[in-house]
Scaffold this motif. Sequence first.
Motif, PDB file in Angstrom:
ATOM      1  N   ASP A  27       1.662  -0.224   4.667  1.00 12.15           N
ATOM      2  CA  ASP A  27       2.011   0.991   3.752  1.00 12.15           C
ATOM      3  C   ASP A  27       3.551   1.561   3.820  1.00 12.15           C
ATOM      4  O   ASP A  27       3.676   2.851   3.734  1.00 12.15           O
ATOM      5  CB  ASP A  27       1.075   2.124   4.070  1.00 12.15           C
ATOM      6  N   VAL A  86      -2.185   6.057 -10.258  1.00 14.78           N
ATOM      7  CA  VAL A  86      -1.228   5.234  -9.667  1.00 14.78           C
ATOM      8  C   VAL A  86      -0.298   6.331  -8.563  1.00 14.78           C
ATOM      9  O   VAL A  86      -0.379   6.355  -7.609  1.00 14.78           O
ATOM     10  CB  VAL A  86      -0.428   4.527 -10.693  1.00 14.78           C
ATOM     11  N   HIS A 114       4.145   1.718  12.873  1.00 11.25           N
ATOM     12  CA  HIS A 114       4.408   0.300  12.759  1.00 11.25           C
ATOM     13  C   HIS A 114       5.210  -0.240  13.675  1.00 11.25           C
ATOM     14  O   HIS A 114       5.771  -1.242  13.561  1.00 11.25           O
ATOM     15  CB  HIS A 114       5.046   0.242  11.231  1.00 11.25           C
ATOM     16  N   ARG A 146      -7.683   4.439  -1.187  1.00 10.31           N
ATOM     17  CA  ARG A 146      -7.559   4.671   0.206  1.00 10.31           C
ATOM     18  C   ARG A 146      -7.210   5.945   0.889  1.00 10.31           C
ATOM     19  O   ARG A 146      -7.216   6.453   2.107  1.00 10.31           O
ATOM     20  CB  ARG A 146      -6.483   3.699   0.693  1.00 10.31           C
ATOM     21  N   LEU A 167       0.768  -1.079  -0.031  1.00 15.30           N
ATOM     22  CA  LEU A 167      -0.030  -0.019  -0.078  1.00 15.30           C
ATOM     23  C   LEU A 167       0.866   1.349  -0.258  1.00 15.30           C
ATOM     24  O   LEU A 167       0.312   2.335   0.063  1.00 15.30           O
ATOM     25  CB  LEU A 167      -1.050  -0.059   1.068  1.00 15.30           C
ATOM     26  N   SER A 168       2.203   1.206  -0.121  1.00 16.32           N
ATOM     27  CA  SER A 168       2.991   2.275  -0.306  1.00 16.32           C
ATOM     28  C   SER A 168       2.942   2.727  -1.695  1.00 16.32           C
ATOM     29  O   SER A 168       3.073   3.967  -1.998  1.00 16.32           O
ATOM     30  CB  SER A 168       4.329   1.848   0.079  1.00 16.32           C
ATOM     31  N   GLY A 169       2.477   1.844  -2.505  1.00 13.53           N
ATOM     32  CA  GLY A 169       2.403   2.138  -3.886  1.00 13.53           C
ATOM     33  C   GLY A 169       3.611   2.111  -4.859  1.00 13.53           C
ATOM     34  O   GLY A 169       3.919   2.498  -5.928  1.00 13.53           O
ATOM     35  N   VAL A 170       4.718   1.526  -3.960  1.00  6.97           N
ATOM     36  CA  VAL A 170       5.839   1.427  -4.681  1.00  6.97           C
ATOM     37  C   VAL A 170       6.057  -0.285  -4.757  1.00  6.97           C
ATOM     38  O   VAL A 170       5.911  -0.798  -3.828  1.00  6.97           O
ATOM     39  CB  VAL A 170       7.062   2.284  -4.087  1.00  6.97           C
ATOM     40  N   ALA A 196      -0.631   9.171  -5.796  1.00  7.35           N
ATOM     41  CA  ALA A 196      -0.847   9.065  -4.342  1.00  7.35           C
ATOM     42  C   ALA A 196       0.251   8.744  -3.318  1.00  7.35           C
ATOM     43  O   ALA A 196       0.078   8.785  -2.299  1.00  7.35           O
ATOM     44  CB  ALA A 196      -1.771   7.443  -4.516  1.00  7.35           C
ATOM     45  N   SER A 197       1.362   8.392  -4.022  1.00 12.76           N
ATOM     46  CA  SER A 197       2.655   8.297  -2.935  1.00 12.76           C
ATOM     47  C   SER A 197       3.311   9.340  -2.621  1.00 12.76           C
ATOM     48  O   SER A 197       4.123   9.413  -1.960  1.00 12.76           O
ATOM     49  CB  SER A 197       3.588   7.413  -3.491  1.00 12.76           C
ATOM     50  N   PRO A 208       0.936   8.252   6.032  1.00 14.50           N
ATOM     51  CA  PRO A 208       1.550   7.426   7.107  1.00 14.50           C
ATOM     52  C   PRO A 208       2.382   8.751   8.231  1.00 14.50           C
ATOM     53  O   PRO A 208       3.151   9.640   7.569  1.00 14.50           O
ATOM     54  CB  PRO A 208       2.667   6.634   6.279  1.00 14.50           C
ATOM     55  N   PRO A 250      -6.351   0.547  -5.174  1.00 13.09           N
ATOM     56  CA  PRO A 250      -6.648   0.757  -3.549  1.00 13.09           C
ATOM     57  C   PRO A 250      -5.458   1.902  -3.109  1.00 13.09           C
ATOM     58  O   PRO A 250      -6.104   2.396  -2.347  1.00 13.09           O
ATOM     59  CB  PRO A 250      -6.119  -0.462  -3.287  1.00 13.09           C
ATOM     60  N   VAL A 251      -4.288   1.874  -3.590  1.00 10.66           N
ATOM     61  CA  VAL A 251      -3.467   3.175  -2.872  1.00 10.66           C
ATOM     62  C   VAL A 251      -4.165   4.492  -3.042  1.00 10.66           C
ATOM     63  O   VAL A 251      -4.056   5.067  -2.352  1.00 10.66           O
ATOM     64  CB  VAL A 251      -2.151   2.726  -3.502  1.00 10.66           C
TER      65      VAL A 251
END
Lengths: 119, 266
Positions: A103, B147, B264, B180, A36-39, B150-151, B258, B176-177
């Motif tokens: 992510d 795509v 995490h 979301r 889900l990081s998209g990488v 989103a990052s 994040p 989904p990225v």
Amino acid sequence: MHELSVAQALVEQLENIVRERKADAATSFRIRIGPLSGVVPDLLASAFPLAAAGSVAEHAVMDFVEAPVRVRCQTCGAESEAAMNRLLCGACGDWHTQLVSGDELILESVELQLPVTTQ
Amino acid sequence: MCDTCGCNLTPGNRKFAYKPVEPGATTVSVLQNLLKKNDDQAAHNRAHFDSRGILTINLMSSPGSGKTALLEATIAALKNEFKIAVIEGDLETENDAERIRAQGVPAHQIVTGTACHLDAHLVHDALHHMNLNGVDILFIENVGNLVCPASFDLGQHVNVTLLSVTEGDDKPAKYPVMFRAADAVLLSKTDLLPHLDDFNPVRATSHVRNLANTAPVIQLSARKDIGMDGWYNWLREQLAAQRALAADGATRRPAIQPDGIQLHAV
């Protein structure tokens, strides 16, 4: 193909670390990466040599730790693995969940080659 | 917690930070987001917006789902209520910025060449070409792409993602990225729904919920002025919320950005 941008940022970070630690080069490094990081790890691995050419990270070996997609349910409290496009609780099926893993895009550690010291 | 002394190590992540090393080599623990430089620039951009009381919205979608049409209609409807400015991102042409300027609001076009997304540095450079005096809402229309955008954090306060009814209603499950990351999902071009019996708004919404996303899903048509009040009211609420936060010296980021390794660590 935003992986090239990510690879360029990565090389810059490695260069900074090598400079700060007065090392000669980065020999390997470890990246924790979630879907889900998209990488995409494979694309990042193929972009890295392009970004690292001629830098102190040119010969560095990449190591990926792939983070699983895991969610914690806000309704029943259970923690479970999930698919990246179905972040539902594995126990009760509710969609009110919080992502606890999956992510990440984190440079965890770097192994450095130190200069040979003669005493 | 910092990235220098090791205080960011926890029982959960310690095992990743160390491993036996060869003589003449050393392993250092970093535990830093790979996009830290972009994130730092984004934080700088956000502080700039906060100090001026501006609400900044990152508008994302696939190409052709109606981002510019949405902005044109929004500017026309709200021009007496808010001062709006727009940053446009496209691979080529000034076309979109010209469409926005024709509405009488400042617009700066970022031409990315071949780059598939905007990043915080491109937005920062664009800010130097803009006069933000008195601006209430700044829209950043990202490159049409479900795509890459989103990052990359741009310094925006909220993400808005469009899904036009001429696309598949399963787009949120396929990307989904992106979905979301949405703080609001706009189902656009709903005037075409009677002709498109395979797009089901209920199914689209349920795909968004499957991403554990509580964002409102608003149905609208900018061209036919259907459902636009729901979008305008959402904008008013977001601007009021942003102003209240800024008055307290606080800020906000899109709901899923994040927060770094801390999330995490355990």
